[in-house]
Design a protein around this motif. Structure first.
Motif, mmCIF file in Angstrom:
data_model
loop_
_atom_site.group_PDB
_atom_site.id
_atom_site.type_symbol
_atom_site.label_atom_id
_atom_site.label_comp_id
_atom_site.label_asym_id
_atom_site.label_seq_id
_atom_site.Cartn_x
_atom_site.Cartn_y
_atom_site.Cartn_z
ATOM 1 N N GLU A 47 9.800 -1.808 -23.837
ATOM 2 C CA GLU A 47 10.482 -2.833 -23.026
ATOM 3 C C GLU A 47 10.935 -3.990 -23.907
ATOM 4 N N LEU A 48 10.106 -4.345 -24.889
ATOM 5 C CA LEU A 48 10.467 -5.457 -25.767
ATOM 6 C C LEU A 48 11.537 -5.027 -26.766
ATOM 7 N N TYR A 49 11.673 -3.720 -26.981
ATOM 8 C CA TYR A 49 12.699 -3.208 -27.898
ATOM 9 C C TYR A 49 14.061 -3.201 -27.192
ATOM 10 N N SER A 50 14.080 -2.642 -25.991
ATOM 11 C CA SER A 50 15.369 -2.455 -25.300
ATOM 12 C C SER A 50 15.681 -3.565 -24.308
ATOM 13 N N GLY A 51 14.662 -4.384 -23.985
ATOM 14 C CA GLY A 51 14.853 -5.371 -22.920
ATOM 15 C C GLY A 51 14.596 -4.703 -21.583
ATOM 16 N N SER A 52 14.189 -5.465 -20.588
ATOM 17 C CA SER A 52 13.978 -4.861 -19.269
ATOM 18 C C SER A 52 14.001 -5.958 -18.221
ATOM 19 N N THR A 53 14.193 -5.561 -16.999
ATOM 20 C CA THR A 53 14.176 -6.513 -15.896
ATOM 21 C C THR A 53 12.894 -6.287 -15.123
ATOM 22 N N ARG A 54 12.090 -7.324 -15.030
ATOM 23 C CA ARG A 54 10.819 -7.199 -14.307
ATOM 24 C C ARG A 54 10.899 -8.022 -13.029
ATOM 25 N N LYS A 55 10.467 -7.422 -11.952
ATOM 26 C CA LYS A 55 10.427 -8.166 -10.691
ATOM 27 C C LYS A 55 8.959 -8.419 -10.358
ATOM 28 N N MET A 56 8.627 -9.682 -10.144
ATOM 29 C CA MET A 56 7.238 -10.034 -9.857
ATOM 30 C C MET A 56 7.170 -10.618 -8.457
ATOM 31 N N LYS A 57 6.278 -10.038 -7.634
ATOM 32 C CA LYS A 57 6.103 -10.630 -6.312
ATOM 33 C C LYS A 57 5.006 -11.680 -6.431
ATOM 34 N N ILE A 58 5.315 -12.906 -6.032
ATOM 35 C CA ILE A 58 4.299 -13.954 -6.096
ATOM 36 C C ILE A 58 4.014 -14.463 -4.692
ATOM 37 N N SER A 59 2.768 -14.824 -4.457
ATOM 38 C CA SER A 59 2.408 -15.499 -3.214
ATOM 39 C C SER A 59 1.917 -16.873 -3.613
ATOM 40 N N ARG A 60 2.370 -17.875 -2.905
ATOM 41 C CA ARG A 60 1.932 -19.215 -3.281
ATOM 42 C C ARG A 60 1.694 -20.067 -2.050
ATOM 43 N N THR A 61 0.924 -21.125 -2.235
ATOM 44 C CA THR A 61 0.635 -22.058 -1.156
ATOM 45 C C THR A 61 1.687 -23.152 -1.183
ATOM 46 N N VAL A 62 2.292 -23.410 -0.039
ATOM 47 C CA VAL A 62 3.242 -24.533 0.035
ATOM 48 C C VAL A 62 2.813 -25.447 1.180
ATOM 49 N N VAL A 63 3.288 -26.685 1.110
ATOM 50 C CA VAL A 63 2.960 -27.656 2.159
ATOM 51 C C VAL A 63 4.193 -27.810 3.034
ATOM 52 N N ASP A 64 4.009 -27.571 4.351
ATOM 53 C CA ASP A 64 5.184 -27.665 5.231
ATOM 54 C C ASP A 64 5.452 -29.126 5.622
ATOM 55 N N ALA A 65 6.458 -29.310 6.457
ATOM 56 C CA ALA A 65 6.907 -30.665 6.803
ATOM 57 C C ALA A 65 5.787 -31.480 7.464
ATOM 58 N N ASN A 66 4.840 -30.802 8.127
ATOM 59 C CA ASN A 66 3.758 -31.528 8.804
ATOM 60 C C ASN A 66 2.539 -31.716 7.898
ATOM 61 N N GLY A 67 2.712 -31.364 6.597
ATOM 62 C CA GLY A 67 1.591 -31.558 5.673
ATOM 63 C C GLY A 67 0.562 -30.443 5.726
ATOM 64 N N ARG A 68 0.890 -29.358 6.440
ATOM 65 C CA ARG A 68 -0.060 -28.229 6.508
ATOM 66 C C ARG A 68 0.248 -27.241 5.389
ATOM 67 N N GLN A 69 -0.801 -26.597 4.859
ATOM 68 C CA GLN A 69 -0.608 -25.609 3.793
ATOM 69 C C GLN A 69 -0.338 -24.238 4.408
ATOM 70 N N THR A 70 0.711 -23.595 3.935
ATOM 71 C CA THR A 70 0.987 -22.233 4.398
ATOM 72 C C THR A 70 1.247 -21.355 3.175
ATOM 73 N N GLN A 71 1.211 -20.061 3.398
ATOM 74 C CA GLN A 71 1.468 -19.105 2.305
ATOM 75 C C GLN A 71 2.915 -18.641 2.377
ATOM 76 N N GLU A 72 3.549 -18.511 1.239
ATOM 77 C CA GLU A 72 4.869 -17.869 1.250
ATOM 78 C C GLU A 72 4.946 -16.953 0.040
ATOM 79 N N SER A 73 5.688 -15.868 0.206
ATOM 80 C CA SER A 73 5.820 -14.989 -0.960
ATOM 81 C C SER A 73 7.288 -14.862 -1.324
ATOM 82 N N GLU A 74 7.506 -14.507 -2.575
ATOM 83 C CA GLU A 74 8.864 -14.501 -3.117
ATOM 84 C C GLU A 74 8.880 -13.516 -4.280
ATOM 85 N N ILE A 75 10.042 -12.926 -4.517
ATOM 86 C CA ILE A 75 10.146 -12.034 -5.675
ATOM 87 C C ILE A 75 10.917 -12.762 -6.771
#
Length: 337
Positions: free
Chosen positions: A172-200
């Motif tokens: 992969e480091l020789y030819s290059g590659s595209t990696r997709k990582m799914k992450i889940s993270r804690t975010v704070v919504d408009a009311n100050g509450r913590q929620t989970q969101e995931s993103e690739i």
């Protein structure tokens, strides 16, 4: 095609977020209109270009669009409040999504108020530049915190970046590659509450990247109430390969040969990291530890497109443990000793 942002910032296409910051800082200091009173018009134009280029490349989402469609592509982007800092003045601009912020605002993010008011650029002593951990400069005025104005009250703290390893194979480091990582993270919504969101997240691993290379996604880490979200940093790690070992830009292969091959010649057959078959004839006499260098068959050099390191084949000679009297006599005759 419009402006070439990479050219304006004097960085190459593989520039990291850090490279962009360093370059922006240097050029913005050099071309700030307050520092160029004799050629103010030219300086103002340059200063604006530098700021727009930094603004366009420092946000990963915008950078992907720019790399594909150029400056025009950014103008068609919907106004973004997601990646990086929300636009100050972009949201009211009709369909024009990319409306770069005021150049002075971006400058203030790095340096606080204009350092030139304190007597020339070199007067860092009297102004007390401090780094605030983001590699930006602060310590001047309330203007320094203006980019945080979208949160209420005191300026929230930016937690340290969250690092995680991204193991890559040598191929992969020789030819290059595209990696997709799914992450889940804690975010704070408009009311100050913590929620989970995931993103690739998409990481373009460039050919020749080395172990330790860092890819930063600003503000994609977890968020705590009253704090800015952390940056997310992926650090390239190298998985061991069963044939090749990497040494900088070179590749090393250890090759065992018999004494007969060492003296009588041999050939080495290898499959390269991108799947080609290499056949190398060895005509020299191979003494133990002999090293054969095959030019340009090493790793691609990330910062110099079209250039490669070398392949180094290191030989180990297997001596026979016993010889028959006839073999001994034959060898003595052949080698004349």
């Amino acid at each position: 095609m419009g402006m070439d942002y990479y050219n304006i910032l004097k960085v190459d296409k593989n520039a990291t977020e850090d490279d962009l910051k360093k370059s922006y800082r240097k050029l913005a200091m050099k071309w700030h209109p307050d520092k160029n009173r004799d050629n103010k018009k030219e300086a103002e134009a340059k200063f604006k270009q530098i700021s727009e280029a930094y603004e366009g490349l420092s946000d990963p989402q915008r950078r992907v669009i720019y790399d594909q469609y150029g400056e025009e592509g950014l103008k068609d982007m919907p106004p973004s409040g997601t990646g990086g800092f929300p636009f100050r003045n972009g949201s009211g601009g009709g369909s024009k999504g990319f409306n770069p912020r005021n150049a002075e605002d971006i400058f203030a993010e790095f340096f606080g108020s204009s350092p030139f008011e304190f007597g020339a650029a070199g007067a860092g002593k009297s102004t007390g530049f401090q780094s605030d951990g983001r590699g930006m400069f602060g310590g001047f005025s309330s203007k320094e915190n203006m980019f945080r104005s979208y949160s209420e009250g005191a300026a929230p703290r930016k937690p340290p970046p969250v690092e995680s390893k991204l193991p890559c194979t040598l191929a992969e480091l020789y030819s290059g590659s595209t990696r997709k990582m799914k992450i889940s993270r804690t975010v704070v919504d408009a009311n100050g509450r913590q929620t989970q969101e995931s993103e690739i997240l998409t990481i373009d691993v460039k050919p020749g990247w080395k172990k330790g290379t860092k890819i930063t996604f600003p503000d994609k880490g977890n968020e705590q109430p009253g704090q800015l979200p952390a940056d997310l940093v992926f650090v390239i790690d190298e998985k061991p390969h069963d044939l090749y070992k990497r040494d900088g830009n070179d590749l090393i292969v250890n090759q065992k040969v018999t004494l007969a091959e060492a003296l009588g010649g041999t050939s080495v057959s290898l499959t390269t990291l991108d799947g080609r078959n290499l056949s190398i004839d060895v005509t020299d006499i191979i003494s133990p530890g002999y090293e054969l260098v095959v030019p340009k068959e090493g790793m691609p050099i990330a910062k110099e497109r079209g250039k490669w390191g070398d392949l180094r084949i290191i030989f180990e000679v297997k001596f026979p443990t016993r010889l028959t009297p006839e073999q001994r006599a034959g060898l003595k005759r052949a080698l004349g000793g």
